[in-house]
Write an enzyme that holds these catalytic residues in place. Sequence first.
Site, PDB file in Angstrom:
ATOM      1  N   LEU A 155       0.842  -1.186   0.000  1.00  0.00           N
ATOM      2  CA  LEU A 155       0.000   0.000   0.000  1.00  0.00           C
ATOM      3  C   LEU A 155       0.883   1.244   0.000  1.00  0.00           C
ATOM      4  O   LEU A 155       1.987   1.225   0.548  1.00  0.00           O
ATOM      5  CB  LEU A 155      -0.909   0.028   1.237  1.00  0.00           C
ATOM      6  N   ASP A 156       0.378   2.310  -0.600  1.00  0.00           N
ATOM      7  CA  ASP A 156       1.092   3.587  -0.559  1.00  0.00           C
ATOM      8  C   ASP A 156       1.261   4.049   0.882  1.00  0.00           C
ATOM      9  O   ASP A 156       0.506   3.653   1.776  1.00  0.00           O
ATOM     10  CB  ASP A 156       0.310   4.659  -1.320  1.00  0.00           C
ATOM     11  N   ARG A 157       2.226   4.907   1.111  1.00  0.00           N
ATOM     12  CA  ARG A 157       2.486   5.464   2.435  1.00  0.00           C
ATOM     13  C   ARG A 157       1.210   6.022   3.074  1.00  0.00           C
ATOM     14  O   ARG A 157       0.958   5.806   4.257  1.00  0.00           O
ATOM     15  CB  ARG A 157       3.526   6.590   2.311  1.00  0.00           C
TER      16      ARG A 157
END
Length: 263
Positions: free
Chosen positions: A71-73
Amino acid sequence: MWIPISDAPISCFPHFEVAAESGDWIVVDKGAPLIVHPSNGKKEPNLLEGVEALLSYEIANGASLSLVNRLDRETSGLTLIAKNKAAARQLGRAMQRRLMHKEYLAVVQGWPEWTETTCTAPILRQGDVAESRIWVKQAVHPAGKACTTVFRTERAWNTPHGPLALVRCIPETGRMHQIRVHLAHLGHPIIGDKIYGPSEECYLEYIQRGWSRELEEQLLLPRHALHACRLEFPFDEKVFTAEAPLPEDMRKLLEVQKENSVR
């Protein structure tokens, strides 16, 4: 579980919860903002190190962790991690064959005209076809890679900042920033999105100066309101399901406006 902070970045929420677990894999509900693994040589808290600390006994006895999905930050929610190489291979094949079902919830700007719609707009890196000061920024373009996302409007309401909606997002492919790009393409960017929201200047300003009152006025939230809420995956001829409730920041946004819900 909290991850020890050393040289933390400007904004970091180093926290995760276990959503489901077996002897071969673990699903955790990742906080945001938080990176999933070390990157660019920067020393900052990350999800993988936190899970390694949690499973230190198993690692001492031969376990080897591998991230299956990332997942993105700034995206919160469910992340699947294999505990051994055999599980990593099996889950990796399931991912490649698109046998994993993932659902996200997003708070977006505006009221979608649709109750359900499917976006099939192809995506590529914007810098390949046009100028962009953000290397990772993606864009819809005929020459892009095929991708598909199903969207369902779950609720819409009025706010002092204009109409907002809660949308369920079901990606059938896994391109970079796919949900964020498709929602922006449909005219409903995700609240808090610094790249695909009001202006990419929001991202550049945040990188240079951090969170500010001016950014809050434009974005409402200090991270994009996207949460991986449901994950179904096959393993050893069974199908497992994990779910994660909305995180506090997104839940508070909904609670503040619930009296103004229109559908």
